[in-house]
Design an enzyme around this catalytic site. Sequence first.
Site, PDB file in Angstrom:
ATOM      1  N   CYS A 261       0.792  -1.236   0.000  1.00  0.00           N
ATOM      2  CA  CYS A 261       0.000   0.000   0.000  1.00  0.00           C
ATOM      3  C   CYS A 261       0.824   1.285   0.000  1.00  0.00           C
ATOM      4  CB  CYS A 261      -0.948  -0.001   1.198  1.00  0.00           C
ATOM      5  SG  CYS A 261      -2.207  -1.265   1.034  1.00  0.00           S
TER       6      CYS A 261
HETATM    7  P1  NAD Z   1      -4.235  -8.786  -3.742  1.00  0.00           P
HETATM    8  O1  NAD Z   1      -3.357  -8.620  -4.930  1.00  0.00           O
HETATM    9  O2  NAD Z   1      -3.739  -9.523  -2.545  1.00  0.00           O
HETATM   10  O3  NAD Z   1      -5.601  -9.476  -4.178  1.00  0.00           O
HETATM   11  C1  NAD Z   1      -6.287  -9.163  -5.358  1.00  0.00           C
HETATM   12  C2  NAD Z   1      -7.062 -10.402  -5.797  1.00  0.00           C
HETATM   13  O4  NAD Z   1      -7.849 -10.051  -6.945  1.00  0.00           O
HETATM   14  C3  NAD Z   1      -6.193 -11.570  -6.227  1.00  0.00           C
HETATM   15  O5  NAD Z   1      -6.588 -12.733  -5.528  1.00  0.00           O
HETATM   16  C4  NAD Z   1      -6.462 -11.720  -7.710  1.00  0.00           C
HETATM   17  O6  NAD Z   1      -6.391 -13.051  -8.187  1.00  0.00           O
HETATM   18  C5  NAD Z   1      -7.863 -11.166  -7.832  1.00  0.00           C
HETATM   19  N1  NAD Z   1      -8.241 -10.717  -9.165  1.00  0.00           N
HETATM   20  C6  NAD Z   1      -7.474 -10.142 -10.128  1.00  0.00           C
HETATM   21  N2  NAD Z   1      -8.223  -9.844 -11.202  1.00  0.00           N
HETATM   22  C7  NAD Z   1      -9.500 -10.219 -10.916  1.00  0.00           C
HETATM   23  C8  NAD Z   1     -10.724 -10.161 -11.629  1.00  0.00           C
HETATM   24  N3  NAD Z   1     -10.806  -9.633 -12.842  1.00  0.00           N
HETATM   25  N4  NAD Z   1     -11.828 -10.659 -11.014  1.00  0.00           N
HETATM   26  C9  NAD Z   1     -11.769 -11.205  -9.761  1.00  0.00           C
HETATM   27  N5  NAD Z   1     -10.634 -11.274  -9.050  1.00  0.00           N
HETATM   28  C10 NAD Z   1      -9.518 -10.791  -9.618  1.00  0.00           C
HETATM   29  O7  NAD Z   1      -4.663  -7.311  -3.318  1.00  0.00           O
HETATM   30  P2  NAD Z   1      -4.938  -6.741  -1.837  1.00  0.00           P
HETATM   31  O8  NAD Z   1      -3.664  -6.573  -1.087  1.00  0.00           O
HETATM   32  O9  NAD Z   1      -6.057  -7.504  -1.223  1.00  0.00           O
HETATM   33  O10 NAD Z   1      -5.445  -5.267  -2.214  1.00  0.00           O
HETATM   34  C11 NAD Z   1      -6.662  -5.047  -2.863  1.00  0.00           C
HETATM   35  C12 NAD Z   1      -6.955  -3.549  -2.837  1.00  0.00           C
HETATM   36  O11 NAD Z   1      -7.128  -3.115  -1.485  1.00  0.00           O
HETATM   37  C13 NAD Z   1      -5.836  -2.670  -3.414  1.00  0.00           C
HETATM   38  O12 NAD Z   1      -6.405  -1.561  -4.052  1.00  0.00           O
HETATM   39  C14 NAD Z   1      -5.075  -2.230  -2.186  1.00  0.00           C
HETATM   40  O13 NAD Z   1      -4.402  -1.007  -2.380  1.00  0.00           O
HETATM   41  C15 NAD Z   1      -6.192  -2.059  -1.182  1.00  0.00           C
HETATM   42  N6  NAD Z   1      -5.789  -2.224   0.225  1.00  0.00           N
HETATM   43  C16 NAD Z   1      -4.903  -3.207   0.569  1.00  0.00           C
HETATM   44  C17 NAD Z   1      -4.553  -3.364   1.903  1.00  0.00           C
HETATM   45  C18 NAD Z   1      -3.551  -4.404   2.311  1.00  0.00           C
HETATM   46  O14 NAD Z   1      -3.062  -4.324   3.454  1.00  0.00           O
HETATM   47  N7  NAD Z   1      -3.224  -5.393   1.462  1.00  0.00           N
HETATM   48  C19 NAD Z   1      -5.114  -2.529   2.884  1.00  0.00           C
HETATM   49  C20 NAD Z   1      -6.041  -1.562   2.501  1.00  0.00           C
HETATM   50  C21 NAD Z   1      -6.372  -1.419   1.160  1.00  0.00           C
END
Ligand code: NAD
Length: 423
Positions: A261
Amino acid sequence: MNVAIIGTGYVGTVTGACFAELGHNVVCVDIDSRKVDLINAGIPPIHEPELAELLKKHARAGLRATVDYNDAIPSSDIAFICVGTPSDEDGRIDLSIVRSASESIGDALKLADRDSYHVVVVKSTVVPGTTENVVAPLVRGERDDVGIAMNPEFLREGKAVYDFMNPDKIVIGGDPRSAGMVARLYEKIPCKATLTDIRTAEMIKYANNSFLATKISYANEIGNICKKLEIDVYEVMSAIGKDFRISEHFLNAGAGFGGSCFPKDVKALIGKAEELGYDPLILRAVVRVNEEQPMRMIELLVKQIGDVRGRRIAILGLAFKNDTDDIREARSIPVIRKLLGMGASVAAYDPLAAENMRTVFPDVEYCQSAADALSGADGCLIMTEWDEFRSLDREFDAMNEIVVIDGRRAVSLDRGVYEGICW
Ligand code: NAD
C-alpha cells in the site's frame, strides 16, 4: 444481506470472512481457481492471524467462492470490488484490473432481476474520480438502477481481521440509498460510519496512507541526522510522541516502509497531482527518503567489513513487516538485489516469507532458522521486526565475526559490532 466480494487477496478474503462472521451471506469471486478452491475448503489463500478460524467456521455455510461472476453477482444485493490497484511503470495507478472486474460485474448484472436494486462498492484503493468515471459506467451499462459507493479499507496486514472487526473509522462515500446499504452491513460493529461523497472517500484513503508514510520518512530523516550526532533517535521519537498532536505511532526509524500500500499509494497520489498540474514536493521527498533508506544498511555493512564480494551475508527477515508472508515492496528486496550485484552470497531466513521471496531471488540460500543463516556469516542485516529475532543471542556467536546492522531495532547485542541504521 447477500454480499459478493470480487478479488480474494488480503482485503477481499478478510472482508468476506468478516462479513460472514457478522451474519451476511457471502460469495467470493476470483479468477484464480486455486484461491477459490482453498476458500471453499476453509483454508486461507494468504497468511493472516485469525483468518483460518473464520474460514473454517463459515466456508460452505455463510461463505463460498467461485470463479463465475454469473454465479455470484445476480443474486447479490451488494458487490465489493477488492482487486489490486498496482502502480504502472511510471508509478501511476494501473486501473486495468479494476476495469476488468467492473466489466465482468456489468455483464453479470445484465442477468439480474430488473426489479432488484444492486449496489457496487469500490473497496480497492483508487485515485479520486475513478469510482464515478471508470467503475460506474462499466458496471451500470444501460441500467440506471445500480447504486455506486466507495468504502476504502484501512486494515493492516498481520492484524487484518482484528482491524476489520475493530476499526477506528469506517468511511462510506455515495448517495444516501447506496451508502445506507453499505452502512447496514457494518451495523454490528461499534463504530459510527463517516458518510461522505465518493471522491472524498477516495481521497481520505490516500491522505491517510500518505500521512503515515510521511511520518515514517520523517522519523527516518531525523534518525539519519541523529546517527551522525550519535543521538538515539528512539529516545527523541519517544519524547515527541508524547505530544498529542504528534502521537507515538509510526515514528519507528528504520529501513523504511514497504508493503502493498504505502509505496504505491504515495506514488499514485503523486501521479494524480502531476496530472492536475501540481508538484507534490512533500510526497516526492517521502518516496526519496524511503528509497535511499535501505541502501544505508549496505553502506554501514561495507564500512564495517569492507568489500562484500564472496562474503556470506545473513539477511534476517524478508517480509515487508512482521506477522505476514507479504513481500511486496519489502525493503529486503533492494538490499538483496544490491548485495547480489556486489558479488555477496546471501543466506536468508524468514519465518513465513521465504517461499514468496524464492520467486524473486531463486539463487539466494533460504535457511530453516536464523541460526542457520548466521552460521559462518561475515555480516548480518536485520530487515524485518519479527518477534523471534528479539530473543536471538548466542546464535550470533556462530558468525565468522559478529557484525550486525539492525534496520528494525529488533535485537540488542553487547558484543561484536552492533549498529542500528539510525541509532
Ligand atoms: P491482492 O493482490 O492480494 O488481491 C487481489 C485479488 O484479486 C487476487 O486474488 C487476484 O487473483 C484477484 N483478481 C485479479 N483480477 C480479478 C478479476 N478480474 N476478477 C476477480 N478477481 C480478480 O490485493 P490486496 O492486497 O487484497 O489489495 C486489494 C486492494 O485493497 C488494493 O487496491 C489495495 O491497495 C487495497 N488495500 C490493501 C490493503 C492491504 O493491506 N493489502 C489494505 C487496505 C487497502
